[in-house]
Each structure stands twice: as structure tokens, then as C-alpha cells.
Design an enzyme around this catalytic site. Structure first.
Site, PDB file in Angstrom:
ATOM      1  N   ARG A 274       0.847  -1.197   0.000  1.00  0.00           N
ATOM      2  CA  ARG A 274       0.000   0.000   0.000  1.00  0.00           C
ATOM      3  C   ARG A 274       0.880   1.244   0.000  1.00  0.00           C
ATOM      4  O   ARG A 274       1.685   1.450   0.903  1.00  0.00           O
ATOM      5  CB  ARG A 274      -0.957   0.023   1.196  1.00  0.00           C
ATOM      6  CG  ARG A 274      -1.851   1.266   1.186  1.00  0.00           C
ATOM      7  CD  ARG A 274      -3.096   1.139   2.042  1.00  0.00           C
ATOM      8  NE  ARG A 274      -2.840   1.036   3.462  1.00  0.00           N
ATOM      9  CZ  ARG A 274      -3.779   1.171   4.408  1.00  0.00           C
ATOM     10  NH1 ARG A 274      -5.038   1.428   4.067  1.00  0.00           N
ATOM     11  NH2 ARG A 274      -3.478   1.039   5.681  1.00  0.00           N
TER      12      ARG A 274
ATOM     13  N   ASP B  76      -5.791   3.560  14.042  1.00  0.00           N
ATOM     14  CA  ASP B  76      -4.824   4.044  13.067  1.00  0.00           C
ATOM     15  C   ASP B  76      -5.292   5.414  12.610  1.00  0.00           C
ATOM     16  O   ASP B  76      -6.174   6.022  13.220  1.00  0.00           O
ATOM     17  CB  ASP B  76      -4.628   3.057  11.912  1.00  0.00           C
ATOM     18  CG  ASP B  76      -5.882   2.868  11.057  1.00  0.00           C
ATOM     19  OD1 ASP B  76      -6.904   3.546  11.311  1.00  0.00           O
ATOM     20  OD2 ASP B  76      -5.842   2.045  10.129  1.00  0.00           O
TER      21      ASP B  76
ATOM     22  N   GLU C 280     -12.783   4.764  -0.243  1.00  0.00           N
ATOM     23  CA  GLU C 280     -12.878   5.302   1.111  1.00  0.00           C
ATOM     24  C   GLU C 280     -13.085   6.816   1.126  1.00  0.00           C
ATOM     25  O   GLU C 280     -13.007   7.433   2.187  1.00  0.00           O
ATOM     26  CB  GLU C 280     -11.629   4.927   1.904  1.00  0.00           C
ATOM     27  CG  GLU C 280     -10.334   5.389   1.266  1.00  0.00           C
ATOM     28  CD  GLU C 280      -9.094   4.872   1.969  1.00  0.00           C
ATOM     29  OE1 GLU C 280      -9.236   4.216   3.016  1.00  0.00           O
ATOM     30  OE2 GLU C 280      -7.993   5.127   1.475  1.00  0.00           O
TER      31      GLU C 280
ATOM     32  N   ASP D 117     -12.153   5.414   7.116  1.00  0.00           N
ATOM     33  CA  ASP D 117     -11.822   6.641   6.392  1.00  0.00           C
ATOM     34  C   ASP D 117     -13.046   7.220   5.697  1.00  0.00           C
ATOM     35  O   ASP D 117     -13.218   8.443   5.634  1.00  0.00           O
ATOM     36  CB  ASP D 117     -10.726   6.372   5.353  1.00  0.00           C
ATOM     37  CG  ASP D 117      -9.349   6.779   5.850  1.00  0.00           C
ATOM     38  OD1 ASP D 117      -9.194   7.935   6.270  1.00  0.00           O
ATOM     39  OD2 ASP D 117      -8.434   5.944   5.829  1.00  0.00           O
TER      40      ASP D 117
END
Length: 737
Positions: free
Chosen positions: A339, A629, A431, A459
Site C-alpha cells: 500500500r 490508526d 474510502e 476513512d
């Protein structure tokens, strides 16, 4: 630690010394290109695409400004036709083109045709990364015994025989469901053996039986009369019976089965984004070095555990004997995706000819793919991608133009690195609201690269709040999952993926289970992800992957996708319904929501800023560990910013809650020798970062946390706070680390 600010000039670029030395000494040698081609090509890519990157960010800002003004003029949209006409006028919504299907080629079966769990692991911690990639197979016995999956947490004392027998009984029931015998139960087997290329199960007091579906037998190890391994397959996933009469567990079992091991983390996203904290050339070089080591198969680290130590390396593939006597290679490692970061941030790790930081996404694209080219030097069976592809997950893209830009970035990267067109496959993370509303066109923009789409509800919720910040106060966080936009979002992602031909070619994924210690509820609830038509979903640990894998045996995802193919698409009106509400909460409810948000923000941010830890298990206000996160931090900070803006809470209440919760977080971290308390001064970079995320939340691009976190992390580094992968952190593989 090398000086991350010292710059080396090469091809008109200024490159931080730690990154430059990594590229020159480790990544370029043995890659697909020499150093001259790499640096000249990288400089050319930056010159051509950095201005385009910034133009796209300007378009985002202009659209957001127009949407803010529309809400100020009209309030929350009651007339969807009028609202959507406005969104089309500003280019936020685009017209949908003719029917098409993706034509992505050379996709490995782990992506295309095998449904199973997906891990996400921070690349900067070698121990966690190795553990995740090695989690292709997991012990079902260990996962059940060592968690609360069966209803109670594991015992603290000596081995519990009664609990072990419950585990064995649960697993036998699982086997009866996934790989049933013909007219008997696995509970009744006294011996497994191989005869004439088939599994034979001896049953006490009656004739032996075979599998109800003989085609589920895939291989064995050891002798045919008394194999030590029996490999079965269901819905494409492996189940191994490990037989050992001399083992303590095998000795308890009437068939001498010492363990049942299931294929678990079929794929792993190695993360350079939300789960790490990388703000300079030293951090970026650390991330890329670990990625290169994973690709080459050379990454290793020393692990101290239970009073001893050992070297952790990548597992080697195993060879069993197939039903016809031929060799069967069993892949031992997850297929890795990498990612990259999104389009937003610039990085001081590389500066252009004017001395300006370049877009970090361009650096990630160039270097992560460069490292991935080393895969071609390994024997085919040991390669990450025997199909010869590189899988890059690209987050936080806003709409089709940004996906098309990403496609162009990787086209140029392929040209520089002498790769075949479309070697790089793209994972589109759905997202951001503008991507959700235009998902078909986003997929079309990279139709020859798309190998993955997913819903990232964390997100996505943060962007939902920020995009409609001016519309009014948002519902409480816990109520977001039941809102019309969320229900439409989850269904539309699957339905559009099916319409665009992803089954058999690409993954359709679902989001993370965020409670790593709560496996009982995960085992009960996360089966809904494969039932939704998703052929992968995120889990926080190898243990969770092992348990979640059982869901893919209960649900044939590809059959489920076929059932859903004709379902009506959830209305765009629902997707664009803004989750605002009238203020009907009591003061206790408001205080509870505020404190919960502030505690989560502080608990996460303090480790990010003080220690460079990008993903943490943060005890909530009730001391229950929750995975945090940047996505969860984005929701919490945007939610408080929204309530502050609309007068649900005051700035004084926010400051009071932050100070009160800082003391709670200090208490929760008092055993950490590297931790610096935020109270009583409340003036350190971590506390100020948490406050900035809220107080500046309305004006931060898309509500992202990165601008604030990066600035405060630089400040913390300058003040001598610790950093590096050995800082205490959320261990996403804690149950089997």
C-alpha cells in the site's frame, strides 16, 4: 541514526542521504534498471507529474469550498435532485459511460479465484511484517484455545484439558461442515490413511468411509498408511490435518490428530500508509528496506520470547504428495500487496530542483515498484507473484480523474523500470465520498490494472463528516453504521464490482475488525462479509485470520456473488444522504461522546508523535483495547470538530475533555519506559497534535490527520523523542507473535 536532512544531489533532485544510500547500495543493484536510468527516469517523472498532482489537490479544495458554500446557502439537502444537479455542475459527480468489464491480466489466484482473509501490516516493523506474511497457514487449535472465541478467555494457569477437548470438538464439527465424510463424522475417526489416491477414514465398529466429495482431497505427507499430513480443500482454501501420536495433543485424540491447520491470510497488504509513521528520508528508507527484504525473501529479525530468542524468517514452501502421486507445492506465504500513500502529502525525503518537497505518492510509486522487480530473480515457485505482477493498493483517491492520474503514474514507472505495460496492478480503496459516488468510472479509469476494490468504512466516515461539515451536526459515531449512506455504500461497492466483472479477476474487499482481543464477536459477526459478496476482508492478526478463514468455508463467496449479480443497485440518493440530525442528546450523552473521542485521539496520537508508532491498540475509556490508526483518528477528530462548529460542544469543553483524558491516557501508558506524560503541562507535541486535529479539523484538507501528525512528529524528533520499530506498539500479530 543517519541525518535525514542531509541531501545528495542526483539528476537534478535532492535526496535525503539515508534514502539515497538505500537506493544506490541495495534497491537498484540487481533490479531491472541501472542507476542512470533510474535517477533520470525518476527526475523526469517528478517534473512531469508533480504539477499535475498539485492541480488535482487544488480541484479537491475548490470542490470542497463550493460544497461548503452550498450547505451554508441551503442547509442539509432535502431535495436530492437539486443537490445532485449542483454536484454535477461542479464536476463532483460525473456521467456514467457505457457498460464495460475490467480486462486485468496476469492476476495470481490468491487475488482472482481464492476467497479468504487479508492482513494489513506496518512495513516498518520487520517482526510484524514477517509474522503477517507467514500467516498463510494458522493453527485452528491455537486460535480457539488462546482466545475468547469459544466464549471465555484463555486460562492463565496450566494447560486446561477440558478446554482442549472443547476445541477439538468444535474443530470436528467444522470439519463435518467443510469437508464431510460419506455417512460418518470426523468425531468418530480412529485413523486417516490414503488408499488408491483417496482419503480413507477408519471408524471404530464399522466399515471405513471416504470423503463425501473425494475431489476435496489435495495431498498428503509421510506414508500413505499413516500420513503425518492430510491436505483437503474446500472453496479453494486448504485444511491440513496434522497427525502425530507422540504429540501431547495428538495423544489425546482418538485419531492422533495433533492439530488442524487452515489456510488463513491468503493475501497481506504490506503498508506504507495508515499503519506507519514515516516523515523523513530515514523513515522512508526503513520502510522500503523491509519491503525489499520481503520481496527478496531475505528479511529476518531477532525475536526474544519466553526467555529465549530466535531468528524469524519467511517460511519456505512445502511439498506434499498429490492424489496421483505427483508433487504438490503448498505455498507457505501470503501473496503480498504494497500500500502506497495517497496523493495529499509532500515528502522532504526528496526535493525537486527548486528545493521543494515532492509528492510522497510519486516517491512510493517509483521505489516500491523498483523493489518489487527483484521478485523476478527468484525461482518461480518462491516468487511473491508467479504471474509476474506487482500489486499496489492506492488509498484516498477522489474520483475518476485521480484514478486516471494513478494509472498514468504507474505507466511512467513501468517505462522507467523497463516493465511490460500493466505489470502494476492497482487496488482502489473506496474510502472517499467522491470515489463512492463515481465508483464505476473510477474502475473504468484503470480497467486494465484493477485487481482490488474495497470499502474502508473508517476513512469513508471521516470523509463523510468533513465533506458535509457545514450541513449540520452529525449523528453519534456509533449510529453511523446504520445510516442510509453507509448501507448504500457497502452494497453499492459489491454490486458495482460485480457489474464491472471483478469476480475471477480481482478482489472485492471489506474493512477491518478493530477489536483484536474480541474474537468471540468477530467469529459471530464477520461471516457477514463473505455473505455480502466480498471475497476478502481485513483482520487485525494471524489468529483473527485463522478464525475468519472458517467463514469462507461456510460461505461459497463466488456462488454468493452469482446470486447477487441481479440485485438492484442501492440508490445514489441514499449514498448521498447526509448523516446530520437535530440536537436531541442530553448533556451526559454529549460528554460521553466527547470524552470517548478525545481519549481515542490522544491514545493514538501520543504514540504516533512521541514514538513513531503508526498503529496501536489503544485502551478505550473503559480500558478495552481498540485498534487505532489514522482512519479511526480521522473519524474521531472530525466528529468533535463538527460538534464544536455547530455548537453541540464548546471549545472550553473540548479543552477540558482533552486535559481530563490526557491523564487517563498517561495512566494507561505508565508502564512504558519510553512514554512521556502529557499532564500536567499539556504543552508537548503529542497533546498539541491532538488539539490541532480538532481545532483545525474544519480546515484540514479532507479532514486528513497527516498534515498535523507529520508536523508534530518532526517537532518531536527535534526534541529527542524515541523512534523506530522497537518502540512499544500495537502488535497486529500479538496472538501468535
Amino acid at each position: 541514526m543517519p541525518d535525514a536532512t542531509e541531501m545528495i544531489e542526483v539528476a537534478g533532485l535532492l535526496v535525503g542521504r539515508p534514502l539515497y544510500e538505500f537506493l544506490q547500495d541495495e534497491a537498484i543493484p540487481g533490479s531491472s534498471v541501472d542507476e542512470g536510468r533510474f535517477w533520470d527516469g525518476f527526475a523526469s517523472l517528478v517534473a512531469a507529474l508533480a504539477p499535475r498532482n498539485r492541480d488535482l489537490l487544488d480541484i479537491r479544495a475548490q470542490m470542497q469550498s463550493a460544497i461548503d458554500q452550498w450547505y451554508r446557502d441551503h442547509g442539509s439537502p432535502a431535495d436530492q435532485r437539486r443537490y445532485q444537479a449542483f454536484l454535477r455542475e461542479i464536476g463532483y459527480l460525473v456521467d456514467e459511460g457505457p457498460y464495460f468489464t475490467v480486462d486485468t491480466a496476469n492476476v495470481d489466484p490468491e487475488i482472482a479465484s481464492v476467497a479468504g482473509p487479508q492482513l494489513v501490516v506496518p512495513v516498518t516493523n520487520a517482526r510484524y511484517a514477517l509474522n503477517a506474511v507467514n500467516a498463510r497457514w494458522g493453527s485452528l487449535y491455537d486460535a480457539l484455545y488462546g482466545t475468547d472465541a469459544l466464549g471465555q478467555p484463555p486460562p492463565a494457569g496450566p494447560f486446561d484439558t477440558d478446554r482442549a477437548m472443547r476445541v477439538i470438538a468444535w474443530v470436528r464439527d467444522f470439519l463435518d461442515d467443510a469437508v464431510p465424510l460419506a455417512g460418518a463424522s470426523h468425531r468418530d475417526v480412529t485413523r486417516y490413511r490414503i488408499e488408491s489416491g483417496a482419503v480413507v477414514a477408519d471408524i471404530e465398529g464399522r466399515d471405513p468411509v471416504g470423503l463425501a466429495d473425494p475431489g476435496q482431497f489435495a495431498g498428503y505427507g509421510g506414508g500413505a498408511d499413516r500420513p503425518d499430513t492430510v491436505l483437503l480443500r474446500n472453496h479453494g482454501l486448504g485444511i491440513e490435518l496434522r497427525v502425530d501420536a507422540d504429540d501431547d495433543i495428538g495423544g489425546m485424540d482418538r485419531a492422533d490428530v495433533a492439530d488442524v491447520v487452515v489456510e488463513a491470510a491468503v493475501t497481506t497488504i504490506v503498508d506504507c500508509e495508515d499503519s506507519i509513521a514515516a516523515v523523513d528520508a530515514y523513515d522512508k528508507a526503513t520502510a522500503y528496506r523491509n519491503w525489499l527484504g520481503l520481496v527478496r525473501g531475505t528479511l529476518e529479525t531477532r525475536v526474544t520470547k519466553a526467555g529465549g530468542s530466535f531468528t524469524r524468517r519467511l517460511n519456505a514452501n512445502r511439498t506434499l504428495t498429490g492424489p496421483d502421486g505427483s508433487d504438490v507445492v503448498v505455498r507457505a506465504r501470503s501473496l503480498m500487496l504494497i500500500r502506497n500513500v495517497g496523493h495529499l502529502m509532500d515528502t522532504p525525503a526528496v526535493r525537486d530542483g527548486n528545493g521543494d518537497p515532492i509528492p510522497e505518492g510519486l516517491l512510493d510509486a517509483m521505489v516500491t515498484v523498483l523493489c518489487a522487480t527483484h521478485d523476478a530473480d527468484r525461482p518461480v515457485a518462491d516468487r511473491n507473484s508467479p504471474a509476474g505482477s506487482v500489486y499496489v493498493v492506492k488509498p484516498k483517491m477522489h474520483g475518476p480523474d485521480e484514478v486516471a492520474f494513478t494509472d498514468e503514474v504507474f505507466t511512467r514507472v513501468e517505462q522507467v523500470l523497463a516493465l511490460e505495460p500493466n505489470t502494476v496492478k492497482i487496488g482502489i480503496m473506496d474510502e472517499e465520498r467522491r470515489t463512492s459516488a463515481n465508483l464505476t468510472e473510477c474502475i473504468r479509469a484503470a480497467r486494465s490494472r484493477v485487481a482490488f476494490i474495497n470499502t474502508g468504512f473508517l476513512d469513508r466516515t471521516g470523509d463523510e463528516i468533513h465533506t458535509s461539515m457545514e450541513a449540520g451536526p452529525m449523528v453519534r459515531k456509533a449510529d453511523m453504521k446504520s445510516q442510509p449512506w453507509m448501507l448504500a455504500y457497502e452494497d453499492r461497492n459489491v454490486d458495482i464490482g460485480l457489474t464491472c466483472g471483478l469476480p475471477g479477476t480481482a478482489q472485492i474487499g471489506k474493512g477491518m475488525w478493530a477489536e483484536p482481543d474480541n474474537m468471540r464477536d468477530m467469529l459471530e459477526q464477520k461471516v457477514e462479509h463473505p455473505r455480502s459478496g466480498a471475497n476478502t476482508a481485513w483482520v487485525p492478526s494471524p489468529t483473527a485470520a485463522t478464525l475468519h478463514a472458517t467463514h469462507y468455508h461456510h460461505v461459497d463467496v463466488f456462488e454468493r456473488q452469482a446470486e447477487l449479480a441481479d440485485r438492484a443497485l442501492a440508490p445514489l440518493d441514499d449514498l448521498l444522504t447526509v448523516p446530520v440530525t437535530e440536537q436531541t442528546w442530553g448533556q451526559d450523552e454529549i460528554s460521553s461522546e466527547l470524552e470517548n473521542n478525545c481519549q481515542g485521539i490522544l491514545g493514538y496520537v501520543v504514540r504516533w508523535v512521541q514514538q513513531g508508532v503508526g498503529c496501536s491498540t489503544v485502551p478505550d475509556i473503559h480500558d478495552v483495547g481498540k485498534m487505532e490508526d489514522r482512519a479511526t483518528c480521522r473519524i474521531s477528530s472530525q466528529h468533535v470538530a463538527n460538534w464544536l462548529y455547530h455548537g453541540v460542544v464548546t471549545a472550553a469543553q473540548v479543552d477540558e475533555a482533552l486535559r481530563r483524558m490526557a491523564k487517563v491516557v498517561d495512566r494507561q501508558n505508565e508502564g512504558d519506559p519510553l512514554y512521556s506524560p502529557m499532564a500536567p503541562s499539556f504543552d508537548g507535541p503529542a497533546f498539541l497534535a491532538a488539539r490541532d486535529l480538532i481545532m483545525k479539523g474544519r480546515h484540514t484538507p479532507s479532514g486528513y490527520t497527516e498534515p498535523v501528525l507529520h508536523a508534530r512528529r518532526h517537532e518531536a524528533k527535534e526534541r529527542g523523542f524515541p523512534s523506530g520499530p522497537d518502540a512499544p506498539a500495537f502488535d497486529p500479530q500479538k496472538s501468535t507473535a
